[in-house]
Write a protein that holds these residues in place. Structure first.
Motif, PDB file in Angstrom:
ATOM      1  N   THR A 287       0.831  -1.202   0.000  1.00 34.35           N
ATOM      2  CA  THR A 287       0.000   0.000   0.000  1.00 34.35           C
ATOM      3  C   THR A 287       0.867   1.254   0.000  1.00 34.35           C
ATOM      4  N   GLY A 288       0.558   2.160  -0.909  1.00 38.28           N
ATOM      5  CA  GLY A 288       1.305   3.406  -1.024  1.00 38.28           C
ATOM      6  C   GLY A 288       2.559   3.298  -1.866  1.00 38.28           C
ATOM      7  N   ARG A 289       2.946   2.075  -2.240  1.00 33.77           N
ATOM      8  CA  ARG A 289       4.142   1.885  -3.037  1.00 33.77           C
ATOM      9  C   ARG A 289       3.800   1.796  -4.513  1.00 33.77           C
ATOM     10  N   HIS A 290       4.818   1.878  -5.349  1.00 35.17           N
ATOM     11  CA  HIS A 290       4.651   1.748  -6.790  1.00 35.17           C
ATOM     12  C   HIS A 290       4.657   0.261  -7.152  1.00 35.17           C
ATOM     13  N   VAL A 291       3.679  -0.170  -7.918  1.00 31.88           N
ATOM     14  CA  VAL A 291       3.610  -1.570  -8.331  1.00 31.88           C
ATOM     15  C   VAL A 291       3.685  -1.649  -9.851  1.00 31.88           C
ATOM     16  N   GLY A 292       4.150  -2.808 -10.341  1.00 27.56           N
ATOM     17  CA  GLY A 292       4.323  -2.986 -11.778  1.00 27.56           C
ATOM     18  C   GLY A 292       3.573  -4.178 -12.312  1.00 27.56           C
ATOM     19  N   VAL A 293       4.022  -4.674 -13.460  1.00 23.52           N
ATOM     20  CA  VAL A 293       3.296  -5.737 -14.156  1.00 23.52           C
ATOM     21  C   VAL A 293       3.327  -7.052 -13.384  1.00 23.52           C
ATOM     22  N   GLY A 294       4.291  -7.218 -12.500  1.00 21.64           N
ATOM     23  CA  GLY A 294       4.367  -8.469 -11.747  1.00 21.64           C
ATOM     24  C   GLY A 294       3.139  -8.714 -10.911  1.00 21.64           C
ATOM     25  N   ILE A 295       2.631  -7.673 -10.245  1.00 21.85           N
ATOM     26  CA  ILE A 295       1.447  -7.848  -9.410  1.00 21.85           C
ATOM     27  C   ILE A 295       0.235  -8.153 -10.264  1.00 21.85           C
ATOM     28  N   VAL A 296       0.192  -7.593 -11.481  1.00 22.49           N
ATOM     29  CA  VAL A 296      -0.923  -7.894 -12.394  1.00 22.49           C
ATOM     30  C   VAL A 296      -0.898  -9.370 -12.772  1.00 22.49           C
ATOM     31  N   ALA A 297       0.282  -9.900 -13.061  1.00 23.86           N
ATOM     32  CA  ALA A 297       0.395 -11.313 -13.408  1.00 23.86           C
ATOM     33  C   ALA A 297      -0.065 -12.194 -12.253  1.00 23.86           C
TER      34      ALA A 297
ATOM     35  N   PHE B  34     -15.090 -13.075  -3.118  1.00 21.93           N
ATOM     36  CA  PHE B  34     -15.313 -11.660  -2.813  1.00 21.93           C
ATOM     37  C   PHE B  34     -14.157 -11.069  -2.012  1.00 21.93           C
ATOM     38  N   ARG B  35     -13.489 -11.878  -1.225  1.00 21.37           N
ATOM     39  CA  ARG B  35     -12.293 -11.404  -0.532  1.00 21.37           C
ATOM     40  C   ARG B  35     -11.222 -11.017  -1.554  1.00 21.37           C
ATOM     41  N   GLU B  36     -11.066 -11.833  -2.586  1.00 24.81           N
ATOM     42  CA  GLU B  36     -10.067 -11.544  -3.611  1.00 24.81           C
ATOM     43  C   GLU B  36     -10.465 -10.313  -4.427  1.00 24.81           C
ATOM     44  N   LEU B  37     -11.739 -10.178  -4.749  1.00 27.66           N
ATOM     45  CA  LEU B  37     -12.202  -8.998  -5.489  1.00 27.66           C
ATOM     46  C   LEU B  37     -11.939  -7.726  -4.700  1.00 27.66           C
ATOM     47  N   ASP B  38     -12.309  -7.723  -3.426  1.00 22.84           N
ATOM     48  CA  ASP B  38     -12.105  -6.539  -2.593  1.00 22.84           C
ATOM     49  C   ASP B  38     -10.621  -6.183  -2.498  1.00 22.84           C
ATOM     50  N   ALA B  39      -9.782  -7.207  -2.391  1.00 22.99           N
ATOM     51  CA  ALA B  39      -8.347  -6.958  -2.284  1.00 22.99           C
ATOM     52  C   ALA B  39      -7.806  -6.361  -3.582  1.00 22.99           C
ATOM     53  N   ALA B  40      -8.284  -6.847  -4.724  1.00 25.94           N
ATOM     54  CA  ALA B  40      -7.831  -6.303  -6.011  1.00 25.94           C
ATOM     55  C   ALA B  40      -8.240  -4.840  -6.163  1.00 25.94           C
ATOM     56  N   ILE B  41      -9.439  -4.497  -5.706  1.00 28.03           N
ATOM     57  CA  ILE B  41      -9.890  -3.095  -5.763  1.00 28.03           C
ATOM     58  C   ILE B  41      -9.002  -2.220  -4.887  1.00 28.03           C
ATOM     59  N   ARG B  42      -8.694  -2.693  -3.694  1.00 29.15           N
ATOM     60  CA  ARG B  42      -7.808  -1.935  -2.807  1.00 29.15           C
ATOM     61  C   ARG B  42      -6.451  -1.717  -3.445  1.00 29.15           C
TER      62      ARG B  42
ATOM     63  N   GLN C  60      -5.694  -1.507  -6.580  1.00 23.92           N
ATOM     64  CA  GLN C  60      -5.780  -0.491  -7.638  1.00 23.92           C
ATOM     65  C   GLN C  60      -5.909   0.909  -7.057  1.00 23.92           C
ATOM     66  N   GLN C  61      -6.626   1.021  -5.952  1.00 28.64           N
ATOM     67  CA  GLN C  61      -6.897   2.338  -5.374  1.00 28.64           C
ATOM     68  C   GLN C  61      -5.777   2.856  -4.484  1.00 28.64           C
ATOM     69  N   GLU C  62      -5.009   1.969  -3.856  1.00 26.00           N
ATOM     70  CA  GLU C  62      -4.089   2.391  -2.801  1.00 26.00           C
ATOM     71  C   GLU C  62      -2.614   2.268  -3.164  1.00 26.00           C
ATOM     72  N   THR C  63      -2.332   1.996  -4.435  1.00 27.79           N
ATOM     73  CA  THR C  63      -0.933   1.926  -4.852  1.00 27.79           C
ATOM     74  C   THR C  63      -0.693   2.890  -6.009  1.00 27.79           C
ATOM     75  N   ALA C  64       0.578   3.197  -6.230  1.00 27.95           N
ATOM     76  CA  ALA C  64       0.963   4.009  -7.383  1.00 27.95           C
ATOM     77  C   ALA C  64       1.349   3.075  -8.525  1.00 27.95           C
TER      78      ALA C  64
ATOM     79  N   LEU D  35      -7.487  -2.479 -13.738  1.00 23.44           N
ATOM     80  CA  LEU D  35      -8.930  -2.341 -13.930  1.00 23.44           C
ATOM     81  C   LEU D  35      -9.497  -3.547 -14.668  1.00 23.44           C
ATOM     82  N   SER D  36      -8.768  -4.037 -15.664  1.00 22.51           N
ATOM     83  CA  SER D  36      -9.238  -5.228 -16.381  1.00 22.51           C
ATOM     84  C   SER D  36      -9.306  -6.444 -15.466  1.00 22.51           C
ATOM     85  N   VAL D  37      -8.287  -6.615 -14.619  1.00 20.33           N
ATOM     86  CA  VAL D  37      -8.306  -7.781 -13.749  1.00 20.33           C
ATOM     87  C   VAL D  37      -9.386  -7.643 -12.681  1.00 20.33           C
ATOM     88  N   ILE D  38      -9.699  -6.400 -12.264  1.00 21.03           N
ATOM     89  CA  ILE D  38     -10.848  -6.189 -11.369  1.00 21.03           C
ATOM     90  C   ILE D  38     -12.128  -6.627 -12.078  1.00 21.03           C
TER      91      ILE D  38
END
Length: 407
Positions: A110-120, A146-154, A156-160, A170-173
């Motif tokens: 949270t708050g950190r920059h994430v890249g394509v690895g987390i998407v994979a 639903f736990r996984e969905l909520d975590a994916a939304i977080r 997207q919203q809480e990282t750079a 957004l696509s994976v959400i």
């Protein structure tokens, strides 16, 4: 190797391929690349082998076992040993889903920059959930999905992240929303499912991903056709066809037309339904084995055949429905208990409409036995429909015994 051994192994081979998001064509190419020696079969021949191995129809030589293990990057003994061969698909999938806690990982970035690895990582998890849905019912998957969905939304919203990674998130959400909506619908939580599908549609649009938007809109249309306003379902399904567009992958277009066909069936527009089914078949015929989005892995000729049979059953044309259903059920994966139960329910109705009450009772009995093992509102609702339909044949001994046993 016994027939049971081959069936167990075939389920594992298919699961290992699908959890990687590979088509059968990709599997065949990877096996072919790993074959030793000079006499290498052509790609079409290896593809035919893959299809037969995954159907559990034939055994496999040492040469191909080694190539399979190399393709999956596992030891041969791990893939083909008897202790692994007899693990159930459900156990394998449950093990995959329990590997790591996505919520905990998100807290650490949270708050950190994430890249394509987390998407994979997210794409692997959402596909694992799709595969889990093949063998587990909505009641089993509702909490984790639903736990996984909520975590994916977080995430997207809480990282750079870059704009490109943001669109991928957004696509994976959207993909998580599709499987979460499907699971909620199977569990009978229809309002929650509809809200989740709409969330996914919004995410897909923001990601500028029309193929995913089509899949989500079609999923909402399918639920609406079954438990909502069928006329609204037609409008939604038409939107799914439009969203996919002419340039979408063939299986995406086939699925959109398939959903529209069912919506037309539910409002008793038989000619429009048959036309949509024809369009679905034409679209699928264009599929040439190239990679599609992983969420389309299940769309094939058997699924279209099932929908055609269901359409004929709903439109009370049992003489057309029964042969189609018997053909598909004769080769359907027994580990997919919910789908098998649902398809048997359509067979039971079609046989009843064809004035074959004894055979209808036999199909209904198999359906009820399977549905008792899964926590699915879909199968529970279909069981009620089947038993109601058989009431008119209560004077037939086989039917009467079935009905009395259920009272």
């Amino acid at each position: 190797m016994t027939a049971d051994d081959r069936r167990a192994l075939s389920a594992r081979l298919r699961w290992e391929r699908e959890r990687r998001g590979w088509s059968k064509g990709t599997m065949a190419r990877r096996i072919r690349d790993g074959l030793p020696g000079r006499q290498i079969p052509d790609a079409e021949t290896v593809l035919s082998y893959v299809k037969r191995w995954e159907a559990g129809k034939v055994g496999m030589s040492e040469r191909y076992r080694l190539a399979y293990a190399e393709a999956f990057e596992v030891d041969e003994a791990e893939l083909f040993g008897p202790e692994h061969r007899h693990r159930s698909a459900g156990a394998m999938l449950s093990g995959l889903l329990s590997q790591g806690d996505l919520t905990g990982r998100i807290a650490s970035v949270t708050g950190r920059h994430v890249g394509v690895g987390i998407v994979a990582d997210l794409e692997a998890r959402v596909h694992a959930l799709r595969l889990a849905d093949d063998v587990l019912a909505g009641g089993d998957l509702l909490t984790p999905v639903f736990r996984e969905l909520d975590a994916a939304i977080r995430l997207q919203q809480e990282t750079a992240h870059s704009d490109e990674v943001g669109r991928s998130l957004l696509s994976v959400i959207g993909e998580f929303a599709q499987i979460a909506g499907w699971v909620a619908s199977d569990a009978g939580q229809y309002d929650r499912a509809a809200d989740t599908y709409r969330l996914g549609i919004s995410a897909a649009r923001e990601a500028e991903d029309p193929v995913l938007e089509s899949n989500l809109t079609g999923s909402l249309a399918y639920q609406m056709a079954n438990v909502g306003d069928p006329r609204e379902a037609v409008t939604l399904a038409e939107g799914a066809v439009a969203a996919a567009g002419a340039d979408a992958p063939p299986r995406a277009r086939a699925l959109a037309w398939d959903r529209l066909a069912w919506a037309h069936v539910r409002v008793h527009e038989s000619q429009a339904a048959m036309g949509a089914l024809g369009n679905a078949a034409e679209a699928l015929a264009e599929h040439d084995g190239r990679e599609d989005p992983a969420y389309l892995y299940w769309v094939d000729s058997s699924e279209l055949q099932i929908m055609e049979a269901r359409a004929y059953t709903e439109l009370q044309r049992p003489l057309r429905a029964v042969p189609l259903l018997l053909d598909v059920l004769g080769r359907y994966d027994a580990t997919h208990a919910r789908e098998l139960a649902l398809y048997l329910s359509w067979l039971a109705i079609a046989l009843a409409d064809a004035n074959e009450p004894e055979e209808a009772a036999a199909a209904a009995g198999r359906m009820l036995e399977l549905s008792a093992k899964v926590t699915s509102q879909r199968t529970a609702q279909r069981a009620r429909v089947v038993l109601t339909r058989l009431e008119q044949y209560r004077d037939v001994a086989a039917v009467r015994e079935l009905l009395i046993h259920r009272e």
